[in-house]
Design a protein around this motif. Structure first.
Motif, PDB file in Angstrom:
ATOM      1  N   LEU A 264      31.554 -32.474  -1.245  1.00  9.82           N
ATOM      2  CA  LEU A 264      31.287 -31.612  -2.409  1.00  9.82           C
ATOM      3  C   LEU A 264      32.055 -30.294  -2.351  1.00  9.82           C
ATOM      4  O   LEU A 264      31.670 -29.316  -2.993  1.00  9.82           O
ATOM      5  N   ARG A 265      33.157 -30.273  -1.596  1.00 10.49           N
ATOM      6  CA  ARG A 265      34.001 -29.089  -1.542  1.00 10.49           C
ATOM      7  C   ARG A 265      35.072 -29.181  -2.621  1.00 10.49           C
ATOM      8  O   ARG A 265      35.612 -30.254  -2.886  1.00 10.49           O
ATOM      9  N   VAL A 266      35.399 -28.039  -3.215  1.00 12.10           N
ATOM     10  CA  VAL A 266      36.374 -27.999  -4.311  1.00 12.10           C
ATOM     11  C   VAL A 266      37.779 -28.210  -3.760  1.00 12.10           C
ATOM     12  O   VAL A 266      38.251 -27.436  -2.919  1.00 12.10           O
ATOM     13  N   LEU A 267      38.431 -29.259  -4.232  1.00 16.99           N
ATOM     14  CA  LEU A 267      39.818 -29.534  -3.858  1.00 16.99           C
ATOM     15  C   LEU A 267      40.778 -28.805  -4.784  1.00 16.99           C
ATOM     16  O   LEU A 267      41.798 -28.277  -4.349  1.00 16.99           O
ATOM     17  N   GLU A 268      40.451 -28.800  -6.059  1.00 13.01           N
ATOM     18  CA  GLU A 268      41.271 -28.127  -7.056  1.00 13.01           C
ATOM     19  C   GLU A 268      40.405 -27.806  -8.256  1.00 13.01           C
ATOM     20  O   GLU A 268      39.445 -28.517  -8.565  1.00 13.01           O
ATOM     21  N   ALA A 269      40.717 -26.708  -8.928  1.00 15.61           N
ATOM     22  CA  ALA A 269      39.957 -26.281 -10.102  1.00 15.61           C
ATOM     23  C   ALA A 269      40.926 -25.692 -11.107  1.00 15.61           C
ATOM     24  O   ALA A 269      41.912 -25.041 -10.727  1.00 15.61           O
ATOM     25  N   ASN A 270      40.662 -25.915 -12.383  1.00 16.43           N
ATOM     26  CA  ASN A 270      41.575 -25.359 -13.379  1.00 16.43           C
ATOM     27  C   ASN A 270      41.230 -23.899 -13.679  1.00 16.43           C
ATOM     28  O   ASN A 270      40.232 -23.350 -13.212  1.00 16.43           O
ATOM     29  N   ARG A 271      42.067 -23.280 -14.475  1.00 15.87           N
ATOM     30  CA  ARG A 271      41.942 -21.849 -14.751  1.00 15.87           C
ATOM     31  C   ARG A 271      40.616 -21.508 -15.428  1.00 15.87           C
ATOM     32  O   ARG A 271      39.983 -20.493 -15.114  1.00 15.87           O
TER      33      ARG A 271
ATOM     34  N   VAL B 107      37.658 -20.201  -4.704  1.00 12.69           N
ATOM     35  CA  VAL B 107      37.049 -21.431  -5.198  1.00 12.69           C
ATOM     36  C   VAL B 107      37.363 -22.602  -4.269  1.00 12.69           C
ATOM     37  O   VAL B 107      36.475 -23.375  -3.901  1.00 12.69           O
ATOM     38  N   HIS B 108      38.609 -22.737  -3.889  1.00 12.97           N
ATOM     39  CA  HIS B 108      39.039 -23.880  -3.080  1.00 12.97           C
ATOM     40  C   HIS B 108      38.310 -23.906  -1.739  1.00 12.97           C
ATOM     41  O   HIS B 108      38.218 -22.900  -1.038  1.00 12.97           O
ATOM     42  N   GLY B 109      37.773 -25.078  -1.426  1.00 10.79           N
ATOM     43  CA  GLY B 109      37.070 -25.259  -0.171  1.00 10.79           C
ATOM     44  C   GLY B 109      35.598 -24.911  -0.215  1.00 10.79           C
ATOM     45  O   GLY B 109      34.863 -25.193   0.733  1.00 10.79           O
ATOM     46  N   LYS B 110      35.142 -24.319  -1.318  1.00 13.34           N
ATOM     47  CA  LYS B 110      33.738 -23.959  -1.447  1.00 13.34           C
ATOM     48  C   LYS B 110      32.924 -25.172  -1.893  1.00 13.34           C
ATOM     49  O   LYS B 110      33.395 -26.016  -2.651  1.00 13.34           O
ATOM     50  N   ASN B 111      31.672 -25.237  -1.437  1.00 17.55           N
ATOM     51  CA  ASN B 111      30.766 -26.285  -1.890  1.00 17.55           C
ATOM     52  C   ASN B 111      30.354 -25.998  -3.322  1.00 17.55           C
ATOM     53  O   ASN B 111      30.041 -24.858  -3.676  1.00 17.55           O
TER      54      ASN B 111
ATOM     55  N   ASP C 271      27.374 -23.878  -4.194  1.00 21.42           N
ATOM     56  CA  ASP C 271      27.424 -22.433  -4.033  1.00 21.42           C
ATOM     57  C   ASP C 271      27.579 -21.719  -5.373  1.00 21.42           C
ATOM     58  O   ASP C 271      27.332 -20.511  -5.460  1.00 21.42           O
ATOM     59  N   PHE C 272      27.994 -22.449  -6.406  1.00 22.19           N
ATOM     60  CA  PHE C 272      28.181 -21.854  -7.726  1.00 22.19           C
ATOM     61  C   PHE C 272      26.935 -21.977  -8.590  1.00 22.19           C
ATOM     62  O   PHE C 272      26.958 -21.582  -9.758  1.00 22.19           O
ATOM     63  N   LEU C 273      25.859 -22.542  -8.036  1.00 20.45           N
ATOM     64  CA  LEU C 273      24.638 -22.790  -8.796  1.00 20.45           C
ATOM     65  C   LEU C 273      23.514 -21.878  -8.337  1.00 20.45           C
ATOM     66  O   LEU C 273      23.467 -21.456  -7.171  1.00 20.45           O
ATOM     67  N   HIS C 274      22.598 -21.607  -9.257  1.00 21.02           N
ATOM     68  CA  HIS C 274      21.416 -20.825  -8.903  1.00 21.02           C
ATOM     69  C   HIS C 274      20.552 -21.642  -7.946  1.00 21.02           C
ATOM     70  O   HIS C 274      20.476 -22.873  -8.073  1.00 21.02           O
ATOM     71  N   PRO C 275      19.906 -20.985  -6.968  1.00 19.08           N
ATOM     72  CA  PRO C 275      19.085 -21.726  -5.992  1.00 19.08           C
ATOM     73  C   PRO C 275      18.035 -22.624  -6.623  1.00 19.08           C
ATOM     74  O   PRO C 275      17.666 -23.654  -6.039  1.00 19.08           O
ATOM     75  N   SER C 276      17.556 -22.280  -7.809  1.00 16.92           N
ATOM     76  CA  SER C 276      16.499 -23.073  -8.449  1.00 16.92           C
ATOM     77  C   SER C 276      16.954 -24.474  -8.836  1.00 16.92           C
ATOM     78  O   SER C 276      16.130 -25.364  -9.027  1.00 16.92           O
ATOM     79  N   VAL C 277      18.270 -24.697  -8.957  1.00 15.78           N
ATOM     80  CA  VAL C 277      18.753 -26.021  -9.373  1.00 15.78           C
ATOM     81  C   VAL C 277      19.627 -26.697  -8.318  1.00 15.78           C
ATOM     82  O   VAL C 277      20.071 -27.822  -8.512  1.00 15.78           O
ATOM     83  N   GLN C 278      19.887 -26.014  -7.214  1.00 17.85           N
ATOM     84  CA  GLN C 278      20.798 -26.569  -6.208  1.00 17.85           C
ATOM     85  C   GLN C 278      20.319 -27.914  -5.661  1.00 17.85           C
ATOM     86  O   GLN C 278      21.103 -28.854  -5.538  1.00 17.85           O
ATOM     87  N   GLY C 279      19.025 -28.003  -5.321  1.00 17.14           N
ATOM     88  CA  GLY C 279      18.514 -29.238  -4.738  1.00 17.14           C
ATOM     89  C   GLY C 279      18.617 -30.416  -5.682  1.00 17.14           C
ATOM     90  O   GLY C 279      19.041 -31.519  -5.295  1.00 17.14           O
ATOM     91  N   LYS C 280      18.257 -30.188  -6.946  1.00 17.69           N
ATOM     92  CA  LYS C 280      18.299 -31.252  -7.945  1.00 17.69           C
ATOM     93  C   LYS C 280      19.726 -31.751  -8.151  1.00 17.69           C
ATOM     94  O   LYS C 280      19.981 -32.966  -8.158  1.00 17.69           O
ATOM     95  N   VAL C 281      20.664 -30.828  -8.312  1.00 19.41           N
ATOM     96  CA  VAL C 281      22.051 -31.212  -8.575  1.00 19.41           C
ATOM     97  C   VAL C 281      22.681 -31.864  -7.337  1.00 19.41           C
ATOM     98  O   VAL C 281      23.439 -32.829  -7.453  1.00 19.41           O
ATOM     99  N   LYS C 282      22.348 -31.359  -6.162  1.00 20.70           N
ATOM    100  CA  LYS C 282      22.893 -31.966  -4.934  1.00 20.70           C
ATOM    101  C   LYS C 282      22.477 -33.425  -4.823  1.00 20.70           C
ATOM    102  O   LYS C 282      23.281 -34.284  -4.424  1.00 20.70           O
TER     103      LYS C 282
ATOM    104  N   GLY D 258      36.339 -41.954  -4.009  1.00 22.75           N
ATOM    105  CA  GLY D 258      37.238 -41.110  -3.234  1.00 22.75           C
ATOM    106  C   GLY D 258      37.072 -39.636  -3.519  1.00 22.75           C
ATOM    107  O   GLY D 258      37.104 -38.811  -2.606  1.00 22.75           O
ATOM    108  N   THR D 259      36.863 -39.294  -4.791  1.00 26.64           N
ATOM    109  CA  THR D 259      36.668 -37.904  -5.192  1.00 26.64           C
ATOM    110  C   THR D 259      35.638 -37.855  -6.315  1.00 26.64           C
ATOM    111  O   THR D 259      35.259 -38.887  -6.883  1.00 26.64           O
TER     112      THR D 259
END
Length: 235
Positions: free
Chosen positions: A51-58, A71-75, A78-89, A134-135
Motif C-alpha cells: 500500500l505504498r505509493v509508487l507514483e501519483a499524478n499532479r 508522497v512517494h513511498g508513503k502508505n 497515512d493520507f486518511l483520517h484515523p477514523s476511517v483508516q481501519g475500514k479502508v485498510k 501486482g499493483t
C-alpha cells in the motif's frame, strides 16, 4: 520495408520481433499511459502490495497538499483520517489477496495544512500477466464543497462539550425532552443547540446531522452509545 521472420502459424513470433521495436512500442504505450495519468482530471495513484505509493499524478499531490517527494513511498492510509483508516485498510487487503477486484468507499482524508476533506476512494486491483495482483490503482474524488475543507485536525476543535453531548444524544435517538433532562437544559435550549449544529454541519434535519457526522469521522467507529471523538471537542 523490413521483412520479419514468421512462425509456422504465419504470425510474427513475439520472440523474434527485434528488441529495438519492442522497446519502441513499450515507450509509446508508456507515453500514452502517462498522458492519461496526468491529464485525466482525477486524483490518481499507483500502490504496491504494501500500500505504498509508487507514483501519483499532479492532482493527487495537490489535493493532499504534498509534494511528489512527500508522497512517494508513503502508505496510502497515512493520507486518511484515523477514523476511517481501519475500514479502508481492510478493503485494500481484500484487493491484494484477490478477494475483490475493486472497491469504492466514502473517506475522510487529510489535505493541505492539516485540513480535512470528504470524498470517495476507489481501489482497483491490477493483475499482471500471470494473473496475480501486482499493483493497486487508487482514484480519489473529493466531495464538492462551496467552502472547501470543513475542519482542521489538531488546530481547531469543531464542537463545544455541550454540542458534543447533544450530538451524541441525537445519534442515540434521544428526544428533546430526554436531552433536556440529561443535560439540565430547557427544551428550548436543546433546540437552540440542535439548530446551531444543523447550521454548523450545513444540513437540514437530525437524520442528516448524524449521517454527516459519521461521514466526517466525528463519531468513534464501532462504539455504542455513540461518542464524539475527543479530538473534535474543545476543552
Amino acid at each position: 520495408m523490413v521483412n520479419y521472420p514468421v512462425s509456422n502459424s504465419g504470425l510474427v513470433s513475439e520472440e523474434i520481433v527485434p528488441t529495438q521495436l519492442q522497446d519502441r512500442c513499450t515507450e509509446q504505450y508508456r507515453d500514452i499511459y502517462w498522458s492519461l495519468f496526468e491529464q485525466s482530471g482525477i486524483c490518481m495513484a499507483n500502490l504496491d502490495l504494501e500500500l505504498r505509493v509508487l507514483e501519483a499524478n499532479r492532482l493527487f499531490t495537490q489535493q493532499f497538499g504534498r509534494t511528489s517527494n512527500n508522497v512517494h513511498g508513503k502508505n496510502i492510509c497515512d493520507f486518511l483520517h484515523p477514523s476511517v483508516q481501519g475500514k479502508v485498510k481492510n478493503e485494500f487487503i481484500r484487493l491484494t489477496d484477490g478477494q475483490n477486484p475493486r472497491f469504492a468507499d466514502q473517506i475522510v482524508a487529510l489535505g493541505a495544512k492539516d485540513s480535512v476533506f470528504l470524498g470517495e476512494m476507489t481501489g482497483i486491483a491490477v493483475r499482471g500477466s500471470a494473473g496475480r495482483v501486482g499493483t493497486i490503482m487508487v482514484l480519489v474524488k473529493p466531495e464538492a464543497s462551496e467552502t472547501g475543507p470543513q475542519m482542521l485536525v489538531g488546530r481547531r476543535k469543531l464542537f463545544s462539550p455541550v454540542h458534543a453531548r447533544i450530538l451524541e444524544g441525537v445519534a442515540a435517538g434521544e428526544s428533546t425532552v430526554q436531552l433536556a433532562a440529561k443535560l439540565f437544559l430547557s427544551r428550548g435550549g436543546v433546540e437552540y443547540h440542535v439548530t446551531s449544529l444543523l447550521r454548523k454541519l450545513k444540513v437540514t434535519n437530525r437524520p442528516a446531522l448524524i449521517s454527516k457526522g459519521y461521514s466526517m469521522g466525528v463519531f468513534a467507529v464501532g462504539q455504542w452509545p455513540p461518542r464524539v471523538r475527543p479530538e473534535y471537542v474543545s476543552s
